[in-house]
Motif scaffolding. Structure first.
Motif, PDB file in Angstrom:
ATOM      1  N   GLU A  30      35.729  36.602  70.209  1.00 44.76           N
ATOM      2  CA  GLU A  30      35.279  35.900  71.413  1.00 44.76           C
ATOM      3  C   GLU A  30      33.941  35.239  71.134  1.00 44.76           C
ATOM      4  N   TYR A  31      33.768  34.068  71.719  1.00 44.77           N
ATOM      5  CA  TYR A  31      32.496  33.350  71.615  1.00 44.77           C
ATOM      6  C   TYR A  31      31.878  33.300  73.002  1.00 44.77           C
ATOM      7  N   PRO A  39      29.578  21.747  84.514  1.00 41.08           N
ATOM      8  CA  PRO A  39      28.956  22.442  85.642  1.00 41.08           C
ATOM      9  C   PRO A  39      29.630  23.786  85.959  1.00 41.08           C
ATOM     10  N   ASN A  40      30.784  24.044  85.336  1.00 37.77           N
ATOM     11  CA  ASN A  40      31.508  25.292  85.594  1.00 37.77           C
ATOM     12  C   ASN A  40      30.767  26.487  84.986  1.00 37.77           C
ATOM     13  N   PRO A  41      30.903  27.662  85.588  1.00 38.14           N
ATOM     14  CA  PRO A  41      30.273  28.859  85.025  1.00 38.14           C
ATOM     15  C   PRO A  41      30.819  29.154  83.618  1.00 38.14           C
ATOM     16  N   SER A  45      34.983  32.895  75.432  1.00 35.29           N
ATOM     17  CA  SER A  45      36.139  32.090  75.026  1.00 35.29           C
ATOM     18  C   SER A  45      36.732  32.619  73.725  1.00 35.29           C
ATOM     19  N   PRO A  46      38.064  32.544  73.602  1.00 37.18           N
ATOM     20  CA  PRO A  46      38.719  33.084  72.403  1.00 37.18           C
ATOM     21  C   PRO A  46      38.434  32.230  71.170  1.00 37.18           C
ATOM     22  N   LEU A  47      38.363  32.904  70.025  1.00 37.32           N
ATOM     23  CA  LEU A  47      38.220  32.210  68.754  1.00 37.32           C
ATOM     24  C   LEU A  47      39.204  32.777  67.746  1.00 37.32           C
ATOM     25  N   LYS A  69      38.686  28.493  79.352  1.00 41.60           N
ATOM     26  CA  LYS A  69      38.376  29.226  80.582  1.00 41.60           C
ATOM     27  C   LYS A  69      37.410  28.485  81.495  1.00 41.60           C
ATOM     28  N   PHE A  70      36.663  27.483  80.959  1.00 39.30           N
ATOM     29  CA  PHE A  70      35.703  26.778  81.807  1.00 39.30           C
ATOM     30  C   PHE A  70      35.490  25.311  81.445  1.00 39.30           C
TER      31      PHE A  70
END
Length: 112
Positions: A30-31, A39-41, A45-47, A69-70
């Protein structure tokens, strides 16, 4: 030998958690980026990646991060692991980020 497994942090405060590297050099993780232009929270994220397993320990590697995810972007990183004289492992990387654009004429601004 450089071991990518574990937590890494860069100069901007982003963190990467590499799960176990298998015998072929493949890994996932995960990163947790500390910076974003959306602007999204921000969310972890998968790596997925691959490490060249070298006997001298100064291995090269690459991985892809899907910011799904964002953000509508994907990043790829390539780098090399170095072991300093004091035994500390340091990763040196370069990256490319591809953002989604709404049309082909806007392709020029999609990659950083």
């Amino acid at each position: 030998q450089c071991n990518l497994t574990g937590w890494w942090e860069n100069d901007l405060g982003s963190k990467m958690h590499v799960f176990e590297v298998d015998s072929e050099g493949n890994f996932s993780g995960e990163y947790h980026t500390a910076v974003s232009s959306t602007p999204n929270p921000i969310q972890p994220s998968p790596l997925v990646g691959s490490q060249h397993l070298d006997k001298d320990g100064q291995c090269t590697f690459g991985f892809t991060v899907n910011w799904k995810k964002f953000s509508d972007s994907t990043a790829v990183f390539v780098g090399q692991c170095f072991t300093e004289d004091n035994g500390v492992e340091v990763l040196k990387t370069s990256w490319l980020l591809r953002e989604k654009v709404n049309s082909q004429p806007n392709d020029w601004k999609a990659t950083r």
